[in-house]
Design an enzyme around this catalytic site. Structure first.
Site, short mmCIF file in Angstrom:
data_model
loop_
_atom_site.label_atom_id
_atom_site.label_comp_id
_atom_site.label_asym_id
_atom_site.label_seq_id
_atom_site.Cartn_x
_atom_site.Cartn_y
_atom_site.Cartn_z
CG HIS A 340 -0.53 0.26 2.51
ND1 HIS A 340 -0.57 1.53 3.05
CD2 HIS A 340 -0.02 -0.52 3.48
CE1 HIS A 340 -0.13 1.49 4.29
NE2 HIS A 340 0.24 0.27 4.58
CD GLU A 387 -2.83 -1.34 5.31
OE1 GLU A 387 -2.66 -2.38 5.96
OE2 GLU A 387 -2.55 -0.23 5.76
CG HIS A 500 -0.19 3.67 12.43
ND1 HIS A 500 -1.38 3.01 12.61
CD2 HIS A 500 0.39 3.09 11.36
CE1 HIS A 500 -1.51 2.05 11.69
NE2 HIS A 500 -0.44 2.08 10.93
#
Ligand SMILES: *[C@@H]1O[C@H](CO)[C@@H](O)[C@H](O)[C@H]1NC(C)=O
Ligand SMILES: *[C@@H]1O[C@H](CO)[C@@H](O)[C@H](O)[C@H]1NC(C)=O
Ligand SMILES: *[C@@H]1O[C@H](CO)[C@@H](O)[C@H](O)[C@H]1NC(C)=O
Length: 694
Positions: A340, A387, A500
């Protein structure tokens, strides 16, 4: 974004350039023309392709891969944003400049973004303070949970460990009720982000704050809390841009995928401030965490939290980008490499270390093509969008192309967070074990001088350590778990501390993740070579004996856990059948690869065998799917709805078993039924592999 970078193979540092020219010249002497290659291949299978493998490896360059990563990570590029689109353009332009056939598939899907967030704490000794505004000064989306409902919640802070069912039981025993509280959860314990929120919701909590141990103290882990995969408005079919069916917010099927209470992620630092202010009973020792909260008190309160979240949902266009290298002999058989492209922030690890590797594989394949190479089967490089919101780009594409992929996809090779640090980690479906092992012997280890990856990897693990693909954490999930395509997932390093967060940047990569980009090169080497073998081997390099043996292992752990609650004889029988067929097929493959059969019948017979090898995995699908979520069709690998399940395979059976343990009711008929379903699936795989009607 048409960044003027080295997407052409002729723009590179001079030394590499000279080296490539040399290779070219050598290459032209060692390689036959594509035509003679085609003709001879049918008699003498894999020999002539070998120089291409060596050339593929020798074309590696840590410089190009570093440049790709740098360009991809200049801006944060969340799916559905302008920067997200620019990254799609960058990948597309790269493929086009290499002269590869390029294609973009667009989908219109429901994405979710934050508009306003606030978190204040009223401390008993310090008064009211605004907390939870980390990662300031970065041009990135503020930390949030995609698909969290908007809302305001005021409640006492309560620490609930991982937020599992068993954690709430501990609270109950201590006389603590989570109802009305804002619960603080550490990520882990096998719980998904969405699972944590749903469990809290069931317990009456009014909001959820999650934090991540091991993360940079100021970093925050963004993520989705949606249940299931793909666009929530087109469950099970492709969300084409024009004219497809779309459900609406408010439809039960849609609403079931979203939590009802708001949630957001906080930094380790913020979590620390809250947790240290709590009073009330102490948690069990296992609840102590890396915050060094010795004898952590769990609350509730006296700290009062006030959390407001306002989000917005948008119908956004997302872009999957493909490069297609048509097969010369079997163009209708597909070997897919996927990664992704969308990222929560800059995405240097997640996912663009993988994207950089993908672009480098493309560069090397394009080079081979200039030397006259065409693969036997079609190779497709896939760059997925969205994704992070729930495997949306790959899932929509798989759903839209379900017939052609279901009947033609040979294998799907996934790379997501390609480089997180040192050490190979790999998961496969078991028929691909041998091939994977073989490939690790061909590529040099990036961290160990002249050793191969195989040597270093097996030394580290004291043997071979291949994981399986039951998780739903990347784009292999729709391929394997929905349509039964044999799959692989590869990465270097694990548990990187900037996951993240805004710190997942190029800077982190060159200071920590892979300063010299040799690990990127190693991943690209493994990945590209795996695909070459799958695209070139006249007989698919699938070993179903490994599958049968793996299933046998599963059966013995299953038998221990069942403690006689049901009979596993049906599974044992079907595995025996699979093993026998796998052995026969192994012999057949050997004969066919040295056969004196005439060229024409040889081609046809190999194709017949290959189809059986390809389709055997599909046998493990079941139209009824998993009891917990019917979209998942694979009965060996997939998510069990109970995170406590210790099986990691046979997910529907695992659910039936853990359900019966919890309720203490004899749930024998359900367990036995699930055993039969698994047994039939394995028998279907054996039948497909055998290829004869019963
Ligand atoms: C927790 O409190 C709520 C609301 O007061 C109540 O409905 C619920 O039964 C309580 N749960 C337990 C386990 O006591
Ligand atoms: C909570 O915060 C919101 C928004 O900042 C504010 O309007 C509200 O009055 C606060 N509620 C309490 C009980 O402090
Ligand atoms: C590529 O590798 C060489 C040799 O280890 C190293 O000197 C160089 O700095 C690396 N290039 C990049 C961009 O990291």
């Amino acid at each position: 974004m048409a960044r003027q970078l080295c997407s052409s193979i002729f723009k590179r540092p001079t030394t590499t350039f000279v080296f490539i020219i040399l290779l070219c010249i050598l290459g032209l002497y060692t390689f036959d023309s594509p035509l003679s290659h085609t003709k001879k291949m049918t008699q003498e299978p894999s020999k002539e392709i070998i120089p291409f493998y060596d050339t593929f490896l020798s074309l590696s360059s840590n410089y190009t891969v570093a440049e790709y990563l740098h360009s991809l990570t200049i801006h944060s590029h969340l799916a559905g944003t302008r920067e997200g689109y620019q990254t799609a353009q960058y990948v597309k332009t790269h493929f086009e400049n290499l002269g590869l056939e390029t294609k973009v598939s667009e989908y219109k899907v429901l994405l979710s973004y934050p508009v306003h967030l606030s978190l204040t704490a009223h401390f008993s000794n310090l008064g009211t303070q605004e907390i939870g505004f980390p990662e300031v000064g970065f041009d990135v989306v503020r930390p949030y949970h995609a698909y969290s409902p908007s809302g305001m919640a005021v409640g006492m802070a309560l620490y609930v460990n991982y937020g599992r069912e068993e954690d709430y039981h501990v609270l109950e025993v201590a006389g603590v009720n989570a109802s009305g509280c804002v619960v603080v959860v550490r990520r882990g314990g096998g719980m998904s982000r969405g699972g944590v929120v749903r469990e809290a919701e069931v317990r009456g909590a009014v909001a959820v704050l999650t934090y991540t141990e091991g993360e940079y103290a100021k970093g925050v882990e963004r993520g989705t809390v949606m249940k299931g995969l793909g666009d929530p408005l087109s469950p099970g079919w492709g969300s084409v841009v024009e004219g497809g069916e779309r459900l609406k917010r408010g439809d039960k099927e849609v609403e079931d995928r979203f939590p009802k209470i708001p949630s957001m992620p906080i930094s380790l630092e913020t979590a620390q401030v809250i947790l240290r202010s709590l009073e009330g009973p102490r948690g069990p020792q296992e609840w102590e965490d890396t915050l060094k909260n010795k004898g952590v008190r769990i609350g509730p309160g006296p700290t009062l939290l006030n959390f407001t979240y306002q989000g917005e949902e948008k119908s956004a266009t997302i872009h999957d980008v493909f490069a297609v290298i048509r097969g010369s002999e079997e163009p209708d058989r597909y070997v897919l490499l996927g990664n992704h492209r969308d990222a929560w922030t800059f995405g240097a690890v997640d996912p663009n270390s993988g994207t950089a590797a993908l672009l480098d594989v493309a560069r090397r394949y394009a080079f081979l093509m200039r030397l006259g190479w065409r693969p036997r089967r079609t190779i497709i490089l896939c760059s997925w969008d969205a994704e992070e919101f729930g495997m949306i780009g790959s899932t929509e594409w798989v759903e839209e192309n379900i017939m052609n992929l279901g009947s033609r996809a040979v294998a799907y090779l996934n790379v997501d967070c390609a480089v997180q640090g040192p050490g190979l980690f790999v998961s496969t479906t078991p028929q691909l074990d041998d091939l994977l092992i073989d490939i690790t012997k061909k590529v040099k280890d990036p961290d160990a001088g002249d050793k191969t990856i195989f040597e270093q990897w097996t030394a580290r693990n004291k043997g071979i350590n291949i994981q399986r693909l039951s998780g739903v954490d990347s784009d292999f999930a729709p391929f394997l778990q929905h349509i039964g395509v044999p799959s692989v997932d590869i990465y270097y390093g694990k548990d990187f501390p900037v996951y993240h967060s805004a710190f997942d940047s190029y800077d982190w990569m060159i200071t920590h993740g892979d300063p010299l980009f040799h690990r990127h090169v190693a991943v690209a080497g493994l990945w590209g070579l795996l695909a070459l073998r799958l695209a070139e081997d006249p007989i698919l390099p699938f070993n179903y004996r490994s599958y049968a043996l793996q299933l046998q292992e599963y059966t013995s752990s299953l038998s221990n856990m069942l403690e006689g609650r049901a009979s596993i004889t049906p599974i044992i029988t079907s595995i025996k059948n699979l093993l026998a067929v796998a052995q026969e097929v192994g012999e057949e493959a050997k004969k066919l690869s040295v056969s004196g059969a005439s060229i024409d019948t040889g081609v046809l017979m190999r194709r017949m065998l290959n189809d059986r090898l390809m389709l055997a995995e599909r046998g493990l699908l079941d139209a009824d799917g998993l009891q917990g979520n019917r979209w998942f069709k694979h009965l060996v690998y997939g998510p069990s709805s109970n995170y406590e399940s210790k099986l990691g395979f046979f997910p529907s059976l695992a659910d039936a078993m853990s359900h019966s343990t919890q309720t203490k009711r004899g749930n024998q008929p359900t367990i036995q039924h699930e055993i039969w379903r698994v047994a039939r699936a394995i028998q279907r795989a054996a039948d497909a592999l055998k290829g004869d009607l019963n």
